[in-house]
Write a protein that holds these residues in place. Structure first.
Motif, PDB file in Angstrom:
ATOM      1  N   GLN A  15      91.231  95.737  47.852  1.00 15.70           N
ATOM      2  CA  GLN A  15      92.205  96.318  48.773  1.00 15.70           C
ATOM      3  C   GLN A  15      92.484  97.748  48.347  1.00 15.70           C
ATOM      4  OE1 GLN A  15      95.837  94.245  50.610  1.00 15.70           O
ATOM      5  NE2 GLN A  15      96.713  95.379  48.899  1.00 15.70           N
ATOM      6  N   THR A  16      92.336  98.670  49.277  1.00  9.82           N
ATOM      7  CA  THR A  16      92.583 100.069  48.956  1.00  9.82           C
ATOM      8  C   THR A  16      94.082 100.339  48.880  1.00  9.82           C
ATOM      9  OG1 THR A  16      92.718 100.864  51.249  1.00  9.82           O
ATOM     10  CG2 THR A  16      90.511 100.677  50.266  1.00  9.82           C
ATOM     11  N   GLY A  17      94.420 101.470  48.294  1.00  8.71           N
ATOM     12  CA  GLY A  17      95.791 101.948  48.383  1.00  8.71           C
ATOM     13  C   GLY A  17      96.078 102.471  49.777  1.00  8.71           C
ATOM     14  N   GLN A  18      97.320 102.796  50.050  1.00  3.02           N
ATOM     15  CA  GLN A  18      97.665 103.346  51.357  1.00  3.02           C
ATOM     16  C   GLN A  18      97.053 104.737  51.530  1.00  3.02           C
ATOM     17  OE1 GLN A  18     101.971 103.162  51.666  1.00  3.02           O
ATOM     18  NE2 GLN A  18     101.813 101.273  52.848  1.00  3.02           N
ATOM     19  N   HIS A  19      96.595 105.010  52.738  1.00  5.07           N
ATOM     20  CA  HIS A  19      96.045 106.319  53.064  1.00  5.07           C
ATOM     21  C   HIS A  19      96.403 106.647  54.502  1.00  5.07           C
ATOM     22  CE1 HIS A  19      92.795 104.391  55.423  1.00  5.07           C
ATOM     23  NE2 HIS A  19      92.762 103.495  54.447  1.00  5.07           N
ATOM     24  N   ALA A  20      96.235 107.894  54.869  1.00  2.00           N
ATOM     25  CA  ALA A  20      96.559 108.313  56.231  1.00  2.00           C
ATOM     26  C   ALA A  20      95.681 107.567  57.234  1.00  2.00           C
ATOM     27  CB  ALA A  20      96.368 109.821  56.384  1.00  2.00           C
ATOM     28  N   CYS A  21      96.289 107.083  58.297  1.00  2.00           N
ATOM     29  CA  CYS A  21      95.539 106.399  59.346  1.00  2.00           C
ATOM     30  C   CYS A  21      94.723 107.419  60.127  1.00  2.00           C
ATOM     31  CB  CYS A  21      96.500 105.666  60.282  1.00  2.00           C
ATOM     32  SG  CYS A  21      95.679 104.868  61.687  1.00  2.00           S
ATOM     33  N   ASP A  31      92.723  99.203  53.689  1.00  2.00           N
ATOM     34  CA  ASP A  31      91.486  98.529  54.062  1.00  2.00           C
ATOM     35  C   ASP A  31      91.111  97.480  53.028  1.00  2.00           C
ATOM     36  OD1 ASP A  31      90.799 100.243  56.366  1.00  2.00           O
ATOM     37  OD2 ASP A  31      90.531 101.804  54.852  1.00  2.00           O
ATOM     38  N   LEU A  32      90.384  96.464  53.496  1.00  2.00           N
ATOM     39  CA  LEU A  32      89.650  95.580  52.610  1.00  2.00           C
ATOM     40  C   LEU A  32      88.225  96.102  52.540  1.00  2.00           C
ATOM     41  CD1 LEU A  32      90.773  91.970  53.646  1.00  2.00           C
ATOM     42  CD2 LEU A  32      91.476  93.285  51.635  1.00  2.00           C
ATOM     43  N   VAL A  33      87.685  96.219  51.336  1.00  2.00           N
ATOM     44  CA  VAL A  33      86.352  96.783  51.138  1.00  2.00           C
ATOM     45  C   VAL A  33      85.521  95.813  50.320  1.00  2.00           C
ATOM     46  CG1 VAL A  33      85.039  98.727  50.208  1.00  2.00           C
ATOM     47  CG2 VAL A  33      87.304  99.118  51.196  1.00  2.00           C
ATOM     48  N   LEU A  59      80.062 102.030  52.461  1.00  2.00           N
ATOM     49  CA  LEU A  59      81.235 101.164  52.387  1.00  2.00           C
ATOM     50  C   LEU A  59      81.273 100.212  53.582  1.00  2.00           C
ATOM     51  CD1 LEU A  59      84.079 103.591  51.251  1.00  2.00           C
ATOM     52  CD2 LEU A  59      82.784 101.973  49.845  1.00  2.00           C
ATOM     53  N   VAL A  60      81.565  98.949  53.286  1.00  2.00           N
ATOM     54  CA  VAL A  60      81.767  97.949  54.327  1.00  2.00           C
ATOM     55  C   VAL A  60      83.242  97.555  54.254  1.00  2.00           C
ATOM     56  CG1 VAL A  60      81.092  95.692  55.206  1.00  2.00           C
ATOM     57  CG2 VAL A  60      79.388  97.162  54.102  1.00  2.00           C
ATOM     58  N   TYR A  61      83.977  97.821  55.317  1.00  2.00           N
ATOM     59  CA  TYR A  61      85.433  97.710  55.250  1.00  2.00           C
ATOM     60  C   TYR A  61      85.997  97.033  56.496  1.00  2.00           C
ATOM     61  CZ  TYR A  61      85.838 101.299  58.838  1.00  2.00           C
ATOM     62  OH  TYR A  61      85.761 101.969  60.027  1.00  2.00           O
ATOM     63  N   ARG A  62      87.242  96.612  56.382  1.00  2.00           N
ATOM     64  CA  ARG A  62      88.000  96.094  57.515  1.00  2.00           C
ATOM     65  C   ARG A  62      89.453  96.511  57.343  1.00  2.00           C
ATOM     66  NH1 ARG A  62      87.916  89.738  58.264  1.00  2.00           N
ATOM     67  NH2 ARG A  62      89.762  89.782  56.919  1.00  2.00           N
ATOM     68  N   PRO A  63      90.106  97.035  58.381  1.00  2.00           N
ATOM     69  CA  PRO A  63      91.518  97.402  58.254  1.00  2.00           C
ATOM     70  C   PRO A  63      92.364  96.205  57.815  1.00  2.00           C
ATOM     71  CG  PRO A  63      90.603  98.331  60.256  1.00  2.00           C
ATOM     72  CD  PRO A  63      89.563  97.399  59.706  1.00  2.00           C
ATOM     73  N   HIS A  64      93.316  96.487  56.920  1.00  2.27           N
ATOM     74  CA  HIS A  64      94.180  95.424  56.389  1.00  2.27           C
ATOM     75  C   HIS A  64      95.568  96.017  56.162  1.00  2.27           C
ATOM     76  CE1 HIS A  64      94.889  91.551  54.531  1.00  2.27           C
ATOM     77  NE2 HIS A  64      95.387  92.135  53.448  1.00  2.27           N
ATOM     78  N   CYS A  65      96.174  96.458  57.241  1.00  2.00           N
ATOM     79  CA  CYS A  65      97.451  97.170  57.158  1.00  2.00           C
ATOM     80  C   CYS A  65      98.618  96.184  57.155  1.00  2.00           C
ATOM     81  CB  CYS A  65      97.585  98.145  58.325  1.00  2.00           C
ATOM     82  SG  CYS A  65      96.202  99.310  58.432  1.00  2.00           S
TER      83      CYS A  65
END
Length: 255
Positions: A15-21, A31-33, A59-65
């Protein structure tokens, strides 16, 4: 944070840290990566698409907000797809153009079109200074099985017509994934983004593939609303793929 998504395969998610949308300037995103160092990433990727993930570079990711679920993975079942009236007009308007599938290898012509597109379409968006290295990292990557769908103006025999658009497309055993499309800004009235998807659907159908993945439909975002106009669209709810219209509401397709 590492998560074991499947203990049998020991597949790690971070899980990434928060970043600008990238879509809503007043929101933060996470995101989940999939583990970018996993040597199986290329073979895992087709299943990841079915889990609602998407590729950007390697990178293979999915939004996870935490407080937003606006990004909905969507795909087109190619056998069920029928173009609506607007899409038929797009095909007719561009009937004289030529398209071909080429290797995912950057050319000077493609790079020039890409940089022109970014300058006009996304000024100040952090991609203005993209050059050859960024092109390769973002669009091609090290392990993806990609192709470029080129769309060109007609030309005299023995000459290539002007390059109007490139649709970066990942190819798997059972599906295509529409990664990114860039096109000539002065030809925007042709609807080249829609045309690229229609050509990818034809490509998938011709090769006996089941789906074309479109990434994310984003609820309430005008630039992403076009995706729901594709007949038969399916949406991933986090557990299974469901009919988009019954889940998110029908759209008048003007058949």
């Amino acid at each position: 944070m590492a998560i074991h998504a499947d203990n049998r395969d020991d597949l790690r998610l971070f899980q990434t840290g928060q970043h600008a949308c990238g879509y809503w300037p007043d929101r933060l995103a996470r995101d989940l990566v999939l583990d970018p160092h996993d040597p199986r990433l290329g073979s895992i990727y087709p299943q990841a698409l079915a889990w609602g993930f998407r590729r950007s570079g390697d990178l293979v990711y999915r939004p996870h907000c935490e407080q937003c679920q606006a990004c909905v993975p969507v795909r087109i079942p190619v056998q069920q797809f029928r173009p609506d009236r607007s899409q038929r007009r797009c095909l007719a308007r561009n009937a004289g153009l030529n398209s071909r599938i080429v290797a995912a290898q950057r050319t000077d012509e493609q790079l020039a079109l890409y940089t022109e597109y970014l300058r006009h379409r996304h000024p100040g968006g952090g991609m203005d200074d993209h050059g050859p290295r960024e092109f390769d990292q973002f669009l091609i990557g090290a392990w993806s099985h990609g192709r470029f769908l080129e769309i060109r103006e007609p030309s005299a025999p023995g000459h290539r017509g002007r390059l109007l658009a490139v649709a970066v497309t990942d190819v798997t055993e059972r599906a295509l994934s529409a990664v990114y499309t860039f096109y000539a800004p002065d030809a925007a009235a042709r609807g080249l983004g829609t045309l690229a998807i229609l050509l990818q659907i034809e490509w998938a159908r011709r090769d006996g593939l089941e789906h074309v993945y479109l990434g994310y439909w984003i609820r309430g975002h005008g630039k992403m609303d076009y995706k729901r106009r594709f007949h038969g669209l399916e949406a991933y709810d986090g557990r299974q793929w469901r009919d988009f219209a019954s889940t998110w509401g029908a759209v008048d397709i003007g058949a």
